[in-house]
Design a protein around this motif. Structure first.
Motif, mmCIF file in Angstrom:
data_model
loop_
_atom_site.group_PDB
_atom_site.id
_atom_site.type_symbol
_atom_site.label_atom_id
_atom_site.label_comp_id
_atom_site.label_asym_id
_atom_site.label_seq_id
_atom_site.Cartn_x
_atom_site.Cartn_y
_atom_site.Cartn_z
ATOM 1 N N THR A 113 0.857 -1.183 0.000
ATOM 2 C CA THR A 113 0.000 0.000 0.000
ATOM 3 C C THR A 113 0.894 1.235 0.000
ATOM 4 N N PHE A 114 0.321 2.379 -0.396
ATOM 5 C CA PHE A 114 1.061 3.639 -0.350
ATOM 6 C C PHE A 114 0.603 4.503 0.823
ATOM 7 N N ASP A 115 -0.292 3.962 1.632
ATOM 8 C CA ASP A 115 -0.837 4.678 2.785
ATOM 9 C C ASP A 115 0.110 4.493 3.971
ATOM 10 N N GLU A 116 0.704 5.580 4.450
ATOM 11 C CA GLU A 116 1.697 5.505 5.520
ATOM 12 C C GLU A 116 1.139 4.856 6.783
ATOM 13 N N ILE A 122 0.325 -2.756 9.298
ATOM 14 C CA ILE A 122 0.544 -4.148 8.896
ATOM 15 C C ILE A 122 1.974 -4.617 9.173
ATOM 16 N N GLY A 123 2.773 -3.721 9.775
ATOM 17 C CA GLY A 123 4.111 -4.118 10.201
ATOM 18 C C GLY A 123 5.183 -3.979 9.148
ATOM 19 N N ARG A 124 4.931 -3.194 8.110
ATOM 20 C CA ARG A 124 5.961 -2.982 7.091
ATOM 21 C C ARG A 124 7.007 -2.002 7.611
ATOM 22 N N THR A 125 8.243 -2.138 7.140
ATOM 23 C CA THR A 125 9.331 -1.289 7.620
ATOM 24 C C THR A 125 9.670 -0.165 6.646
ATOM 25 N N HIS A 126 8.971 -0.098 5.512
ATOM 26 C CA HIS A 126 9.241 0.960 4.544
ATOM 27 C C HIS A 126 8.099 1.970 4.529
ATOM 28 N N ASP A 127 8.340 3.095 3.895
ATOM 29 C CA ASP A 127 7.298 4.092 3.706
ATOM 30 C C ASP A 127 7.072 4.319 2.213
ATOM 31 N N LYS A 128 6.165 5.226 1.895
ATOM 32 C CA LYS A 128 5.845 5.499 0.488
ATOM 33 C C LYS A 128 7.074 5.955 -0.276
ATOM 34 N N ALA A 129 7.885 6.804 0.348
ATOM 35 C CA ALA A 129 9.069 7.323 -0.330
ATOM 36 C C ALA A 129 10.015 6.203 -0.730
ATOM 37 N N PRO A 182 -6.738 -3.770 7.590
ATOM 38 C CA PRO A 182 -7.477 -3.153 8.691
ATOM 39 C C PRO A 182 -7.748 -1.666 8.458
ATOM 40 N N GLU A 183 -9.018 -1.309 8.509
ATOM 41 C CA GLU A 183 -9.478 0.077 8.357
ATOM 42 C C GLU A 183 -9.130 0.674 6.992
ATOM 43 N N GLN A 184 -8.777 -0.156 6.031
ATOM 44 C CA GLN A 184 -8.502 0.341 4.681
ATOM 45 C C GLN A 184 -9.798 0.803 4.029
ATOM 46 N N THR A 185 -9.719 1.893 3.282
ATOM 47 C CA THR A 185 -10.892 2.436 2.611
ATOM 48 C C THR A 185 -10.786 2.248 1.107
ATOM 49 N N LEU A 186 -11.906 2.388 0.443
ATOM 50 C CA LEU A 186 -11.944 2.289 -1.014
ATOM 51 C C LEU A 186 -11.082 3.389 -1.639
ATOM 52 N N ASP A 187 -11.086 4.557 -1.033
ATOM 53 C CA ASP A 187 -10.275 5.651 -1.568
ATOM 54 C C ASP A 187 -8.789 5.352 -1.426
ATOM 55 N N SER A 188 -8.405 4.696 -0.342
ATOM 56 C CA SER A 188 -6.998 4.317 -0.161
ATOM 57 C C SER A 188 -6.551 3.381 -1.271
ATOM 58 N N VAL A 189 -7.402 2.434 -1.628
ATOM 59 C CA VAL A 189 -7.091 1.513 -2.723
ATOM 60 C C VAL A 189 -7.017 2.267 -4.040
ATOM 61 N N ARG A 190 -7.945 3.180 -4.235
ATOM 62 C CA ARG A 190 -7.957 3.974 -5.471
ATOM 63 C C ARG A 190 -6.658 4.763 -5.622
ATOM 64 N N GLN A 191 -6.200 5.371 -4.556
ATOM 65 C CA GLN A 191 -4.974 6.156 -4.608
ATOM 66 C C GLN A 191 -3.760 5.265 -4.878
ATOM 67 N N ALA A 192 -3.762 4.051 -4.319
ATOM 68 C CA ALA A 192 -2.642 3.133 -4.541
ATOM 69 C C ALA A 192 -2.551 2.723 -6.007
ATOM 70 N N GLU A 198 -13.036 -5.118 -7.236
ATOM 71 C CA GLU A 198 -13.633 -4.643 -8.476
ATOM 72 C C GLU A 198 -13.008 -3.319 -8.909
ATOM 73 N N LEU A 199 -12.688 -2.468 -7.934
ATOM 74 C CA LEU A 199 -12.062 -1.193 -8.265
ATOM 75 C C LEU A 199 -10.674 -1.407 -8.870
ATOM 76 N N VAL A 200 -9.896 -2.319 -8.282
ATOM 77 C CA VAL A 200 -8.572 -2.636 -8.818
ATOM 78 C C VAL A 200 -8.696 -3.137 -10.254
#
Length: 398
Positions: A133-136, A142-149, A175-185, A232-234
């Protein structure tokens, strides 16, 4: 009819290899793969044992390798020197086709110029970045160690070093992911110009922190309806931007499909190396040990580090051909099925074909069986029809 079945691929040498590198900087909250957070001394020792396994494993095929896939874990957790050792050993012990697809998985932030130069030098021509995901906030959740940058800079660095075939992994249903978050990714992926995207539904696996939190009521997932909307959006956004939805979870611009993964979906043989690796050679599926200590002990004794094997019957293989092949947009060719298994799909799976066709989940066109458009979001319903259809109670390890 099933007594007449066979599988012609059970007589073939494999032309593909999966290599498991189990190390990560930290373990993601959803991960149930064979992974370890380990000191560098263990990583260095693992490289040495992996080279020993290559020497033993190479005896299992006389074919040039057409695809090689380094997964994990995080293969690029290895240093440039360690990567060089592994790839030098690969080329020493195996014959690689001149046009072989060689893929390396990487977490954003774990590649640098030195590592990329080594990978290019040894013929790696596809990199798969686990962006998710690109959402910080979601990355932390989710325990990732990287950020969007780190995603942006890693892809840019790979492009500058000549890697045109880049895959990005995305996840939805977080968790708590939104449709807009997916759209932005998805919008971000398209703008980056990558040619292959893998989009996976979150699956909460036993033994993971997510599973524990879910049992405690502390994992606020979006819910099935929202997750279906995300899928479906993806599909819609990537299709509008020139991607072909060629497999349930995979999208590529024409000609950029992941060739190694097609080996799995075509139910073809492949070798596997490393702890926890699963292989399929001459009709036998095998699973390597998952403990680093067992891996080291067996290889030190000159033995393959295999924990379990399973001979695949002709019936089970026919089931696998249907379950895996229907994951693909190309579907399952009736003619190829007959040539491989010695019988027609209609004769072997008459009831399943009739039921799924009646439900509008599969269709036959020009001798090929495929999922219908409405079946993609619920594809598991289709696959389940073939599980144990001919082999109720038969064991499997993959």
């Amino acid at each position: 009819m099933t007594s007449q079945l066979f599988d012609s691929t059970h007589q073939q040498d494999p032309a593909s290899l999966y290599v498991h590198i189990p190390f990560c900087k930290s373990r993601c909250f959803y991960c149930d793969f064979t992974t370890y957070v380990a000191p560098r001394s263990l990583v260095t020792a693992y490289v040495s044992y992996l080279k020993q396994e290559f020497e033993l494993l190479a005896r299992d095929t006389n074919k040039p390798l057409q695809t090689v896939f380094f997964g994990g874990g995080t293969p690029t957790y290895l240093s440039a020197n360690e990567l060089g050792q592994v790839f030098a050993s690969l080329h020493q012990h195996f014959n690689l086709a001149s046009d072989a697809e060689i893929t390396v998985e990487a977490n954003p932030g774990t590649v640098d110029a030195e590592k990329l130069v080594v990978l290019r030098e040894y013929g790696v021509n596809r990199i798969s970045f686990g962006a998710q995901t690109f959402d910080e906030n979601l990355l932390m959740a989710i325990g990732r160690t990287h950020d969007k940058a780190a995603i942006l800079s890693s892809v840019e660095l790979a492009l500058r070093h000549g890697f045109s075939r880049i895959n990005l992994d995305l996840m939805f249903g977080l968790p708590e992911q939104t449709l807009d978050s997916v759209r932005q990714a998805v919008k971000q992926v398209v703008e980056m110009g990558v040619r292959h995207v893998s989009a996976y539904w979150l699956k909460v696996e036993p033994g993971t922190p997510f599973h524990k939190w879910q049992e405690q009521g502390l994992l606020p997932l979006p819910g099935e309806d929202s997750e279906a909307d995300m899928y479906e959006l993806v599909r819609e956004m990537l299709s509008e931007n020139g991607f072909v939805h060629y497999e349930v979870s995979n999208f590529a611009t024409p000609g950029e499909e992941a060739l190694h993964n097609l080996v799995y979906w075509h139910n073809e043989p492949y070798l596997a190396a490393g702890v926890g690796g699963h292989g399929y050679v001459r009709g036998r599926r095998y699973e390597n040990v998952t403990a680093l200590t067992d891996y080291a002990r067996l290889l030190s004794a000159g033995m393959r580090p295999i924990a379990d094997t399973h001979q695949v019957s002709a019936e089970e293989s026919a089931e696998d051909t249907m379950m895996l092949g229907l994951r693909l947009r190309e579907g399952v060719s009736a003619e190829r099925f007959r040539q491989r298994h010695g019988a027609s799909i209609q004769d072997v799976f008459f009831e399943q074909i009739q039921r799924l066709t009646g439900q509008g989940l599969i269709q036959e066109h020009s001798g090929t069986y495929r999922l219908t458009d409405r079946a993609w979001p619920i594809a598991n319903v289709v696959f389940e029809e073939f599980v144990g259809a001919l082999t109720v109670g038969a064991p499997t390890i993959d």
